[in-house]
Design an enzyme around this catalytic site. Sequence first.
Site, PDB file in Angstrom:
ATOM      1  N   LYS A   1       0.835  -1.200   0.000  1.00 51.85           N
ATOM      2  CA  LYS A   1       0.000   0.000   0.000  1.00 51.85           C
ATOM      3  C   LYS A   1       0.873   1.253   0.000  1.00 51.85           C
ATOM      4  O   LYS A   1       2.041   1.200   0.393  1.00 51.85           O
ATOM      5  CB  LYS A   1      -0.872   0.013   1.271  1.00 51.85           C
ATOM      6  CG  LYS A   1      -2.034  -0.957   1.267  1.00 51.85           C
ATOM      7  CD  LYS A   1      -2.845  -0.799   2.552  1.00 51.85           C
ATOM      8  CE  LYS A   1      -3.985  -1.805   2.630  1.00 51.85           C
ATOM      9  NZ  LYS A   1      -5.072  -1.534   1.677  1.00 51.85           N
TER      10      LYS A   1
ATOM     11  N   ARG B   1     -10.665 -11.171   1.917  1.00 52.78           N
ATOM     12  CA  ARG B   1     -11.610 -12.145   1.357  1.00 52.78           C
ATOM     13  C   ARG B   1     -11.014 -13.552   1.368  1.00 52.78           C
ATOM     14  O   ARG B   1     -11.748 -14.538   1.415  1.00 52.78           O
ATOM     15  CB  ARG B   1     -12.017 -11.705  -0.052  1.00 52.78           C
ATOM     16  CG  ARG B   1     -10.871 -11.593  -1.026  1.00 52.78           C
ATOM     17  CD  ARG B   1     -11.249 -10.832  -2.284  1.00 52.78           C
ATOM     18  NE  ARG B   1     -11.287  -9.379  -2.067  1.00 52.78           N
ATOM     19  CZ  ARG B   1     -11.617  -8.489  -3.002  1.00 52.78           C
ATOM     20  NH1 ARG B   1     -11.956  -8.892  -4.216  1.00 52.78           N
ATOM     21  NH2 ARG B   1     -11.619  -7.209  -2.729  1.00 52.78           N
TER      22      ARG B   1
HETATM   23  N1  BES Z   1      -8.241  -3.641   4.368  1.00 55.60           N
HETATM   24  C1  BES Z   1      -8.399  -3.229   3.023  1.00 55.60           C
HETATM   25  C2  BES Z   1      -9.691  -2.480   2.782  1.00 55.60           C
HETATM   26  C3  BES Z   1      -9.800  -1.107   3.357  1.00 55.60           C
HETATM   27  C4  BES Z   1      -9.010  -0.082   2.905  1.00 55.60           C
HETATM   28  C5  BES Z   1     -10.763  -0.864   4.294  1.00 55.60           C
HETATM   29  C6  BES Z   1      -9.180   1.186   3.413  1.00 55.60           C
HETATM   30  C7  BES Z   1     -10.928   0.395   4.799  1.00 55.60           C
HETATM   31  C8  BES Z   1     -10.123   1.417   4.361  1.00 55.60           C
HETATM   32  C9  BES Z   1      -8.424  -4.440   2.101  1.00 55.60           C
HETATM   33  O1  BES Z   1      -7.648  -5.515   2.503  1.00 55.60           O
HETATM   34  C10 BES Z   1      -7.904  -3.982   0.799  1.00 55.60           C
HETATM   35  O2  BES Z   1      -6.777  -3.593   0.740  1.00 55.60           O
HETATM   36  N2  BES Z   1      -8.754  -4.003  -0.215  1.00 55.60           N
HETATM   37  C11 BES Z   1      -8.398  -3.567  -1.505  1.00 55.60           C
HETATM   38  C12 BES Z   1      -8.913  -4.574  -2.504  1.00 55.60           C
HETATM   39  C13 BES Z   1      -8.385  -4.432  -3.889  1.00 55.60           C
HETATM   40  C14 BES Z   1      -6.890  -4.718  -3.920  1.00 55.60           C
HETATM   41  C15 BES Z   1      -9.100  -5.392  -4.803  1.00 55.60           C
HETATM   42  C16 BES Z   1      -9.035  -2.209  -1.739  1.00 55.60           C
HETATM   43  O3  BES Z   1     -10.153  -1.976  -1.267  1.00 55.60           O
HETATM   44  O4  BES Z   1      -8.405  -1.359  -2.368  1.00 55.60           O
HETATM   45 MN    MN Z   2      -5.666  -5.358   1.856  1.00 56.08          MN
END
Ligand code: BES
Ligand code: MN
Length: 463
Positions: A243, A317
Site C-alpha cells: 500500500k 476475502r
Molecule cells: N483492508 C483493506 C480495505 C480497506 C481499505 C478498508 C481502506 C478500509 C479502508 C483491504 O484488505 C484492501 O486492501 N482491499 C483492496 C482490494 C483491492 C486490492 C481489490 C481495496 O479496497 O483497495
Molecule cells: Mn488489503
Amino acid sequence: MIDFTDILKADKGQDARDIHVVDSNSFKDWLKDQSGRVRAMVEAQKFTGKAHEFAILSGDKVDEWSVLAGVSSEKALKSWCLAKVAENLPEGAYRLFEDVDAGDAMLGWLLAHYSFDRYKKSENQTGKRQLLVSSPSRIDAMLIEAEATALVRDLVNTPAEDMGPDQLEKTAKRLSKDYKAELSIIRGDDLEQGYPMIHAVGRAAKREHAPRLLELEWGNKRHPRVAIVGKGVCFDSGGLDIKSAVGMRLMKKDMGGAAHTLALAEIIMRANLPVRLHMLVPAVENAIAGNAFRPGDVIKSRVGHSVEIGNTDAEGRLVLGDALTKACEAEPELIIDFATLTGAARVALGPDLPAMFANNDDLANGLLEGGKAVHDTVWQMPLWDTYAEYLSSDIADIGNSGGGFGGSIQAALFLKKFVTGDAEWVHFDTFAWRPTARPGQTKGGEALGLRASWAYLQKRYGK
Ligand code: BES
Ligand code: MN
Ligand code: ZN
C-alpha cells in the site's frame, strides 16, 4: 477498559442536579414561562434549543445550578441525545427534570465516558457523571451495549504492535473463560492443510506473529446454530502489492471485523441468548517477507476452489473465505460476518454506514429495521451476480481481485463462493473507524453494525 459501572443508577430521590430537556419546538414554550433572569442566561449562552446544545442555569442558592439540554425530539430521546452534555458536565449526579425517560439516551450517556488513553499521560480527567434514571430495568442492557462498543473501540485503537494475532487470541481466551465456551486454535503451519488461504496470507509473518484461526463454541447444542465470522488482519501492509503511505496509515484497524465479532459473541453470551454460537476469527498479519504469497500465485481453498492471486492486498476475502467455509460445515441457520473488506465500501457509503450484503431478504430487512431502532444504521448493497464475471481467472477457478467496478460487491460475491449449504448469510463491509468525533462517538475505532446485529438477534432469538 473504561469502567461504566455506577454511571446509570435507579432514581431513588438522591441528591442530584436537574437537566431540563427541550427540543426546538418545546423550547419556545418553556422560555415563555421563565423569569427574565433565566432568559438572559439562556441568551448569553446562545442556547436556541437545537440538539446537543446546552446551557447552565444558576439557581437562587450559591451552589445551585441546573442544566438545559437540547435534543432532537423531547418525546423519545435517541442514543446520542444526551452525550454532548454528559461529556461536558462536571463530576456529579444528575436527573432528567420531571421524570423524563432517558430511554435510548442512556447509551450515549455511558459512552460519553469513553476515551482511549492507554498511551497518554493521564490528563486531568473528569470523574463520573451519574445519571439517575426512572427506568432502571434497562440499565443492564445498556451496559452490555456500551461495554461491547468500548471493546471494539479499544481493540481497534490499539496499535498493531500491541494488537497482533496473539492479542486477539487473548481476547478470545478471556471470552472462553468468562462464559465457559470451548476455544480451539489452529496455528502457523498447521493451517496449511485445512485453511490454505489463511495460511497463505499469514505465512510471511509466521515467526513473529503467527497466523491462526480462533474458533469458539458456546451454548446449548439443541439451540439454533448461529455463526459469527470476522476478518482479523491485525495489520494490512498490502503484502507484496504494498500500500501507499496514506493507504497504510490506518491499517491497524484491519482487525475491525474481528473486534465486532468478539464483541457480538460477548454480548450474546452475556445476555445468554438461546443460540448455539460458533465464532470464527482468522487472525493474521498481511506482511512482506521472502516467503510472502505473490501476485500470480494460485492457492487452494478449503472448499476446493483454486484461487489466483491478482492482488495480495485483497487478502481479507481470502482469510474470510476459508473461515466461512468452516462455519458452513456445521450447518448453521445463520451466518453473520464483519470485515473491513474494501476501500470501495467507504467510497460508496462513507464511514458511517456499513455496507450490508445478504442472501435472504427477510434477514436484510430485519437488520435494516434493527439498525434504525437502535440508531446504528446499516445500508443494503446488492449481491449483483453478473459482476462475478470480474473475478474470473485464466488459470484458476476464481481470481481474488477484478478491477474497479463495484469493488465492495465483487468482494461480497467472492465471499459468497465460499458459503456452502443453505445458511442465511449476511456480510458487513464495515469501516470500524470514525474519522471525526461526534457526541458520544469518539474519533478512532468504532463499532458500526454491531448494535444493529444485536437488535436483530434479540428479536429473532430472544425470549
Ligand atoms: N483492508 C483493506 C480495505 C480497506 C481499505 C478498508 C481502506 C478500509 C479502508 C483491504 O484488505 C484492501 O486492501 N482491499 C483492496 C482490494 C483491492 C486490492 C481489490 C481495496 O479496497 O483497495
Ligand atoms: Mn488489503
Ligand atoms: Zn485488509
